[in-house]
Design an enzyme around this catalytic site. Structure first.
Site, PDB file in Angstrom:
ATOM      1  N   LYS A  78      -4.847  -7.056  -1.650  1.00  0.00           N
ATOM      2  CA  LYS A  78      -3.464  -6.970  -0.494  1.00  0.00           C
ATOM      3  C   LYS A  78      -3.739  -8.116   0.679  1.00  0.00           C
ATOM      4  CE  LYS A  78      -2.943  -3.015   2.632  1.00  0.00           C
ATOM      5  NZ  LYS A  78      -3.075  -1.609   3.083  1.00  0.00           N
ATOM      6  N   SER A 153       0.203   2.139   2.125  1.00  0.00           N
ATOM      7  CA  SER A 153       0.726   0.861   2.726  1.00  0.00           C
ATOM      8  C   SER A 153       0.314  -0.630   1.708  1.00  0.00           C
ATOM      9  CB  SER A 153      -0.264   0.446   3.622  1.00  0.00           C
ATOM     10  OG  SER A 153      -1.347   0.586   3.697  1.00  0.00           O
ATOM     11  N   SER A 177      -3.985   5.416   1.454  1.00  0.00           N
ATOM     12  CA  SER A 177      -3.127   4.185   0.967  1.00  0.00           C
ATOM     13  C   SER A 177      -2.927   2.759  -0.235  1.00  0.00           C
ATOM     14  CB  SER A 177      -2.925   2.835   2.472  1.00  0.00           C
ATOM     15  OG  SER A 177      -2.240   2.883   3.165  1.00  0.00           O
TER      16      SER A 177
END
Lengths: 486, 480
Positions: A78, A153, A177
């Protein structure tokens, strides 16, 4: 080559047996990224050259029978994790051109295990969002259905693994998330106990809630990843020095006698009946596998979202103060004075959702409001945590839906923040109480994956992974992949 | 109307650690800008603070030295505000739960009366960086070397009632932090600085007046002047029918006045909240005992020991121990002596000759050209009668200039006392022979003239005649 249909554990075996090389494996995924990601926009930075060089080094080690079980395996990080020498944007214009001079501990540990970073994944800006529509680098599309969000997210990480652009990816989970995008994309994803994985080098959203964890297709792969990620880090004062057990050793233990708690509050208003049906079916499967199902109560469940949306923005408002245009990150053109520099750099660098949360956070922390909001939220947080402890007196694991609905359409909730926040209805409580929680696929609703959430007590990740793994031994939801992505 | 002054001080003492409070970067002063700021000090994304254990030790030491309570679970908090030299946009400090709780410090007020000043609290915090305004035209430079330097902010109750008392308190605190070795006290480098909260009220009133806070006073002189100015200003405001505003003021040393920096309305809302990156700071009893065991001797204990062991007067013992370097210098002098140097002789010389020379040269004891060993070398020669005290003063002058040891100067200049009785007798005889009139007057009963003869013999010996021997030999000869 269809190696991308195999799990991380299976690929590890092929590498160890030299049936495939790390360079071949990584090149295969890089080709897929090249060919497919334009449909999903799941990645922000792809560094093929660096990846292949690392893969080559892994092959040399493997040839000498060196390296651990993760040697030579590819992954995607990420873009919230700082990577030495590779852009780290956090999905924001603010950090569009930012390169950190250090690796996050998570990045370093996985690299030390020989894993090869292929790319960095798209995400909601500063990890704020549940649909990945808040990225400065554009929406991410859910590989299961065009026009659908992958969740957020960590939407880019989830979409990339779902599209088999990598066998695994890292994510972070502040209010859901990892688990919510895992649910939306038909993946296994674990948020460890607070303090289990170091937060060093992971750009902070809400420090008391943030935890890093992996996405994979199987619980076993999550176990392998978490094994490498977990452990005390002297650079993170909130990381735990609790010993890290083996996460793979006990995976084969049966579900016989396991006590599963199902909170009645999770099956109330707002839950999509199709999601409810899939979860109930999963409960039935657990029962048949020998687990005892008990009803439990989490009476303060209704306070989770309000408490979360006080605590998280408050911490964020302070954490994001360092993005001021002075030392790094976006700086406005031709500032006339200091105030102008601050105002315009931040106004231009941050997107709407980030600004909204900074404003909420600054408000709740301000003089005269602190007691009514922040302090009150901390008290509620304690109540929520106590509810879980009470439930864990009677059961080993708590089970329910990960999200109220399956993935929704792009744009559906973009202009309605409160309905967007309700996506986190079942997930934020684990963050507020620091508990480990996991989402695994348990069926479909109108062709879109449904996630089953499991929660255990502090530092009982091994049990969590075992329960998930056992479920995956009697079901095949985790083996499903979006079609047409060969 | 009669007014009384109410003052509380906030003192920022920079803790003497090698590395910063939350990072491993060096705290050394004077490095090239931004060479001692690591990723944590720069507030780069993703970095986290880790508490330097040494600052906890030093704070506990302070608490033990001031009879302050120690908070078992203290907490770091974020003080949020934007400023270019504050990298994270917040300062990590302590708010609701400071590491050091209430304590006290006893001072002497203007009239030599003892007065106990209550310490409200002392908390740990990080310093900010430095904005450099004068190096670049139209731009400000930021030097983050100082960012993250550990500070102990010591807050007093408003127990001080004059500028003189405030200075006495600040000086006592300055001596204390150096005594217990937690701060180097260097005010020029900003290691020890004061903010003064000043208000006035009608004499006898028990209601506090509105206060102003004067920031960043980095010398005792400025502290005194700033308070004096501020008190006068507030009296003028009130007697002119005005109202004192709660505000932050700056002292301008060049113009000797305080100026408004920001009013209460412009004051920042710091949005304090517990820092989620740092768990509560636990100080266990066993740790406190460990610090107590390694505590340097405090001033009062040392003064008592000086009276007992060295038979010094209480006044001398207090003077010698008021600053740790002085006491250290005194004891080092005794230790360096090659004979058993009389403590009183050493005390007299340290407080008198050494200090007057330091004062006139504007030096601190640490900068003294004559160190303790060199001084012992001189005093040993007084004690063994090689030279007189008077000659010794000129030898000290010489040592001060040349840096050479006493023995060399005495030998080179032939300054050894004449103790040979034959030689002294010869000189006495000569003086008596040359002064028949004075001899007659003496013998006629003018006893005081003996000092005339002593002076004359001394002069003849160029000051080297041993005074004891001279006295012993002279009288019988004069008396005939």
């Amino acid at each position: 080559m269809d190696i991308h249909t195999k799990s991380l554990a299976e690929q590890a075996e092929l590498l160890q047996q030299r049936k495939v090389s790390s360079v071949e494996l990584c090149q295969h995924y890089l080709d897929r990224i090249d060919r497919l990601d334009s449909q999903f926009n799941s990645l922000i930075t792809v560094d093929a050259e660096r990846a292949l060089a690392a893969a080559k080094r892994s092959d040399e080690k493997l040839a000498k029978d060196e390296g651990g079980p993760l040697e030579g395996l590819p992954l995607i990080h990420k873009d919230i994790f700082c990577t030495d020498g590779v852009l780290t944007t956090c999905g924001s214009r603010m950090l569009e051109n930012f390169t950190a001079p250090y690796d996050a501990t998570v990045v370093q540990r996985l690299q030390n295990q020989g894993m090869v970073m292929l790319a960095k994944a798209n995400m909601d800006e500063f990890a704020m969002g549940s649909s990945n529509e808040n990225s400065y680098f554009g929406n991410v599309i859910n590989p299961w259905k065009v026009g659908t969000v992958p969740g957020g997210s960590s939407g880019g990480s989830a979409a990339a693994v779902a599209a088999r652009l990598a066998p695994v990816a890292t994510g972070t989970d502040t209010g859901g998330s990892i688990r919510q995008p895992a649910a939306f994309c038909g993946l296994s994803g674990i948020k460890p106990s607070y303090g289990r994985v170091s937060r060093y080098g992971m750009i902070a959203f809400a420090s008391s809630l943030d935890q890093a964890g992996p996405f994979a297709t199987t619980a076993k792969d999550c176990a392998m990843m978490l094994q490498a990620m977990a452990g005390f880090d002297e650079r993170d004062s909130t990381s735990s020095d609790e010993a890290v057990p083996s996460y793979t050793a006990g995976l084969d233990q049966s579900l016989e006698g396991l006590k599963i708690g199902v909170p009645s509050e999770y099956f109330a208003e707002g839950l999509d009946p199709l999601v409810a049906k899939a979860v109930e079916q999963a409960i039935e499967e657990f029962r048949q596998a020998g687990a005892h199902i008990k009803s439990v109560s989490l009476p303060n469940q209704g306070l989770c979202i309000p408490a979360y949306y006080v605590v998280a923005p408050a911490e964020a408002s302070s954490n994001l103060s360092r993005f001021d245009g002075v030392r790094f990150g976006h700086r406005c053109d031709n500032p006339v004075d200091l105030e102008d520099l601050y105002k315009r750099s931040r106004a231009e660098g941050f997107g709407d959702e980030v600004k909204r949360r900074i404003l909420i956070g600054a408000y709740t922390l301000s003089a005269g409001f602190y007691d009514a909001y922040y302090l009150k939220a901390l008290q509620v947080r304690r109540l929520i945590s106590d509810d879980f402890q009470k439930a864990f007196n009677d059961v080993d694991v708590i089970l329910g839906p990960t999200t109220p609905t399956a993935a929704f359409a792009l744009g559906d909730k973009k202009d309605d923040p409160v309905s967007m926040y309700l996506n986190d209805l079942y997930t934020v409580s684990a963050n507020l109480s620091g508990l480990p929680a996991m989402s695994i696929p348990c069926g479909f609703a109108d062709g879109l994956p449904v996630g089953l959430q499991l929660v255990t007590n502090h530092f009982e990740e091994a049990r969590l992974l075992q329960v998930a793994h056992q479920y995956q031994q009697i079901t095949d939801w985790h083996t499903r992949a979006p079609e047409g992505l060969d | 109307m009669a007014w009384e002054t109410v003052i509380g001080l906030e003192i920022h003492a920079q803790l003497s650690t090698n590395t910063k409070i939350f990072s491993g970067a060096s705290t050394a002063f004077g490095a090239e800008p931004n060479t001692q700021a690591c990723a944590v000090d720069l507030g780069l994304p993703g970095v986290l603070p880790v508490v330097n254990a040494e600052v906890v030790r030093l704070a506990v030491r302070f608490a033990l030295a001031t009879n302050s309570s120690i908070t078992e679970r203290s907490q770091f908090a974020r003080k949020n505000y934007f400023y270019p030299d504050l990298p994270k946009g917040y300062q990590i400090s302590q708010m609701a739960l400071p590491i050091v709780g209430p304590g006290e410090l006893t001072i002497f007020d203007g009239e030599d009366n003892q007065k106990t000043i209550r310490i409200t609290r002392a908390h740990l915090e990080e310093d900010a960086g430095k904005s450099v305004h004068d190096l670049f035209t139209g731009q400000t430079g930021i030097d983050l070397n100082r960012a993250g330097t550990p500070l102990l902010e010591i807050v007093s109750e408003p127990d001080l009632s004059s500028a003189v008392e405030a200075v006495a308190y600040a000086k006592k605190m300055h001596a204390l932090v150096r005594y217990i070795d937690i701060c180097d006290g260097n005010m020029q480098e900003g290691s020890f600085r004061c903010d003064a909260n000043v208000s006035i009220r009608e004499k006898g009133s028990d209601v506090l007046g509105t206060r102003s806070e004067i920031k960043n006073l980095n010398s005792f002189r400025f502290l005194e002047r700033a308070i004096d100015f501020e008190v006068e200003r507030q009296i003028d405001v009130l007697e002119g029918g005005g109202e004192v505003m709660q505000e932050t003021r700056l002292y301008d040393a060049d113009r000797d006045e305080t100026r408004s920096m920001r009013s209460k309305e412009e004051a920042f809302d710091y949005r304090y909240f517990p820092d989620p990156d740092l768990p509560p700071l636990l100080v266990e009893q066993s740790f406190i005992e460990q610090v107590r065991a390694s505590m340097p001797e405090l001033q009062a204990d040392r003064a008592k020991r000086f009276v007992n062991d060295y038979e010094l007067s209480e006044v001398d013992a207090n003077t010698l121990t008021s600053e740790r370097p002085t006491a250290d210098y005194f004891e080092a002098t005794l230790a360096a002596s090659d004979s058993a140097l009389a403590p009183r002789l050493a005390a007299t010389w340290v407080m008198g000759e050494v200090f007057s020379r330091l004062n006139s040269d504007g030096l601190t004891l640490e900068q003294s050209p004559v160190d303790a060993t060199a001084l012992a070398g001189l005093l040993d020669r007084i004690q063994d009668n090689t030279i007189s005290g008077k000659i010794a003063k000129s030898v000290l002058d010489n040592m001060w200039e040349s840096g050479e040891p006493a023995d060399k100067i005495i030998a080179d200049k032939g300054l050894q006392q004449i103790t040979d009785t034959g030689a002294i007798e010869a000189m006495i005889d000569e003086v008596i022979a040359n002064n028949p009139e004075q001899l007659a007057e003496y013998r006629a009963g003018k006893d005081k003239l003996i000092s005339y003869f002593i002076g004359a013999v001394m002069k003849a010996s160029k000051g080297k005649a041993n005074p004891g021997e001279l006295n012993k030999l002279l009288k019988p000869k004069l008396d005939g």
